[in-house]
Design a protein around this motif. Structure first.
Motif, mmCIF file in Angstrom:
data_model
loop_
_atom_site.group_PDB
_atom_site.id
_atom_site.type_symbol
_atom_site.label_atom_id
_atom_site.label_comp_id
_atom_site.label_asym_id
_atom_site.label_seq_id
_atom_site.Cartn_x
_atom_site.Cartn_y
_atom_site.Cartn_z
ATOM 1 N N ARG A 98 0.849 -1.209 0.007
ATOM 2 C CA ARG A 98 -0.169 -0.114 -0.013
ATOM 3 C C ARG A 98 1.061 1.069 0.131
ATOM 4 N NH1 ARG A 98 -2.997 3.249 -1.850
ATOM 5 N NH2 ARG A 98 -5.056 3.889 -0.926
ATOM 6 N N HIS A 99 0.889 2.096 -1.107
ATOM 7 C CA HIS A 99 1.899 3.245 -1.269
ATOM 8 C C HIS A 99 0.951 4.377 -1.660
ATOM 9 C CE1 HIS A 99 4.961 5.586 -2.223
ATOM 10 N NE2 HIS A 99 5.887 4.715 -2.035
ATOM 11 N N TYR A 100 0.975 5.376 -1.058
ATOM 12 C CA TYR A 100 0.471 6.819 -1.744
ATOM 13 C C TYR A 100 1.506 7.515 -2.530
ATOM 14 C CZ TYR A 100 -3.310 5.975 1.614
ATOM 15 O OH TYR A 100 -4.336 5.658 2.498
ATOM 16 N N ASN A 110 2.350 13.682 -10.508
ATOM 17 C CA ASN A 110 2.200 12.444 -10.948
ATOM 18 C C ASN A 110 1.494 11.718 -9.705
ATOM 19 O OD1 ASN A 110 2.506 9.667 -11.375
ATOM 20 N ND2 ASN A 110 4.791 9.778 -11.218
ATOM 21 N N MET A 111 0.205 11.382 -9.992
ATOM 22 C CA MET A 111 -0.588 10.866 -8.750
ATOM 23 C C MET A 111 -0.923 9.531 -8.993
ATOM 24 S SD MET A 111 -0.935 13.334 -6.760
ATOM 25 C CE MET A 111 -2.153 12.746 -5.688
ATOM 26 N N ARG A 173 0.558 9.093 6.901
ATOM 27 C CA ARG A 173 0.114 10.210 5.871
ATOM 28 C C ARG A 173 -1.377 10.637 5.956
ATOM 29 N NH1 ARG A 173 3.575 7.684 0.929
ATOM 30 N NH2 ARG A 173 5.607 8.772 1.460
ATOM 31 N N TYR A 174 -1.816 9.767 6.642
ATOM 32 C CA TYR A 174 -3.515 9.976 7.112
ATOM 33 C C TYR A 174 -3.989 9.636 8.471
ATOM 34 C CZ TYR A 174 -3.872 10.844 1.953
ATOM 35 O OH TYR A 174 -3.844 11.596 0.701
ATOM 36 N N GLN A 175 -3.802 10.442 9.363
ATOM 37 C CA GLN A 175 -3.776 10.054 10.842
ATOM 38 C C GLN A 175 -5.036 9.316 11.061
ATOM 39 O OE1 GLN A 175 -1.223 9.835 13.137
ATOM 40 N NE2 GLN A 175 -3.135 8.944 14.082
ATOM 41 N N ALA A 176 -6.219 9.909 10.606
ATOM 42 C CA ALA A 176 -7.508 9.800 10.926
ATOM 43 C C ALA A 176 -7.784 8.072 10.686
ATOM 44 C CB ALA A 176 -8.613 10.407 10.292
ATOM 45 N N TYR A 209 2.640 16.431 4.582
ATOM 46 C CA TYR A 209 2.675 15.477 3.476
ATOM 47 C C TYR A 209 1.474 16.227 2.661
ATOM 48 C CZ TYR A 209 0.901 11.740 0.412
ATOM 49 O OH TYR A 209 0.836 10.954 -0.608
ATOM 50 N N PRO A 210 1.758 16.749 1.385
ATOM 51 C CA PRO A 210 0.814 17.685 0.397
ATOM 52 C C PRO A 210 -0.457 16.862 0.158
ATOM 53 C CG PRO A 210 2.643 16.829 -0.852
ATOM 54 C CD PRO A 210 2.883 16.539 0.539
ATOM 55 N N GLY A 211 -0.633 15.461 0.251
ATOM 56 C CA GLY A 211 -1.823 14.927 0.134
ATOM 57 C C GLY A 211 -2.950 15.056 1.145
#
Length: 292
Positions: A98-100, A110-111, A173-176, A209-211
Motif C-alpha cells: 500500500r503506497h500513496y 504524478n498521482m 500520511r493520513y492520521q484519521a 505531506y501534501p496529500g
C-alpha cells in the motif's frame, strides 16, 4: 559515527565518484542500493554500482516498484527470487503493497502511484515464503492504517522465519485512518514476531505531506526536533530491530545531506550505548549474520 542506509533507490545515472565524496562528508559508510526495473523485468543496477565501488554499496534486488510490480506482481516476485539466488544478493528490495504518491511525485503532478496490492496476495506469499526458506530479508512499504494491520500480522504468523523490514517507522500520511499503531503496538509486534524489523526513515519534523496536509512523521517532537520519549524508549529497548535509512531516489538526491541529518537527529535522541547498534551494527548483523 558511520551509518548504513538500509533502503535507497539511487538510479542508474548516478555520478558514483562525486557521490562517494558526499557519502564521506556525511559519514555514510554503506548504502543498500536497490535498482529500478523500469519495465525491463530486472535492472542489474545494484550489481553495476557494487562492481564500480564495492566498498560503498550493498547490492539489493530490484524493489517492487511500478510498472513491473504493478503490472505482474507474481511474475516479478518469481523473477526476484530467481535473480536473488543466481546473483547472490544479500537482500531483496522494497516491495510496495500500500503506497500513496510520494511528496516529490505530488509536486511533479504524478498521482498514479496510489497503489494497493494485498500483502496476503499470491505475490506476497511468494516473497514471505522465499524469505523464510532462504533467510534473505526483504522490505515492505505498507501505509500505516487500521485496515491493513490484520493482513500483515496474518503473514508474519504464517511465515515466522521470514525476515521482514517494515519501512518508515511511524510514518502516517493520513492520521484519521489509524487508531491502533503506536509505540505500544510496535512493541507488541516486536515481542510477538522475532523476525520483524523497521527502518527509521522520516522526513523532518516540520514536513507536511501534501496529500493530507498533515505531519506524517509521528515519532518527532516538533518542539525539540528529536524523538518523542516513548518512541526513543521503544528503540532503545530493542535496538537490534531498528536500522537507519535514507530512502533516496533519483528525484531527491539533492536532499541527501538533509536526510542524513534527520537520521542523525534520531540517533542523537537515543541513549549512547545503543546508537552504534541502530546506526550500522543491526543492519550488518541482519544481512550477514555477523556482529561488528
Amino acid at each position: 559515527m558511520p551509518i548504513i542506509d538500509i533502503e535507497s533507490n539511487l538510479g542508474e545515472e548516478l555520478d558514483l565518484q562525486a557521490f562517494a565524496h558526499r557519502m564521506d562528508q556525511e559519514g555514510v559508510a554503506l548504502i543498500a542500493f536497490s535498482g529500478i526495473a523500469r519495465g525491463r523485468g530486472w535492472s542489474d543496477a545494484a550489481r553495476y554500482a557494487v562492481a564500480a565501488d564495492p566498498w560503498r554499496y550493498i547490492p539489493a534486488g530490484d524493489g517492487g516498484l511500478p510498472p513491473d510490480w504493478k503490472r505482474n506482481p507474481t511474475g516479478f516476485a518469481k523473477v526476484s527470487k530467481e535473480r536473488i539466488i543466481s546473483d547472490g544478493y544479500p537482500m531483496m528490495g522494497e516491495y510496495e503493497f500500500r503506497h500513496y504518491p510520494s511528496p516529490d511525485q505530488i509536486q511533479r503532478g504524478n498521482m498514479e502511484r496510489d497503489e494497493y496490492l494485498p500483502i496476503d496476495s499470491p505475490a506476497g506469499h511468494q516473497l514471505f515464503q522465499f524469505s523464510e526458506e532462504s533467510g534473505i530479508s526483504f522490505q515492505i512499504h505498507q501505509e500505516i492504517e487500521d485496515q491493513y494491520l490484520p493482513q500483515l500480522e496474518k503473514m508474519l504468523a504464517q511465515y515466522p522465519k521470514a525476515k521482514v523490514i517494515w519501512c518508515h517507522l511511524a510514518q502516517m500520511r493520513y492520521q484519521a485512518r489509524n487508531t491502533v499503531y503506536g509505540p505500544d503496538y510496535v512493541r507488541k509486534l516486536i515481542e510477538q514476531y522475532p523476525n520483524l524489523y523497521f527502518d527509521l526513515f522520516s522526513g523532518p519534523p516540520d514536513h507536511i505531506y501534501p496529500g493530507s496536509k498533515e505531519y506524517p512523521g509521528k515519532y518527532w517532537d516538533r518542539t525539540t526536533g528529536k524523538l518523542k520519549p516513548e518512541w526513543a524508549k521503544l528503540i532503545a529497548d530493542h535496538p537490534w530491530r531498528f536500522m537507519t535509512a535514507l530512502d533516496l531516489n533519483p528525484f531527491i538526491m539533492q536532499e541527501f545531506s538533509r536526510k542524513v541529518g534527520m537520521q542523525r537527529a534520531v540517533l542523537d535522541s537515543l541513549p549512547v550505548p545503543v546508537r552504534e547498534i541502530v546506526a550500522y551494527k543491526a543492519a550488518w548483523k541482519l544481512l550477514f549474520n555477523e556482529e561488528i
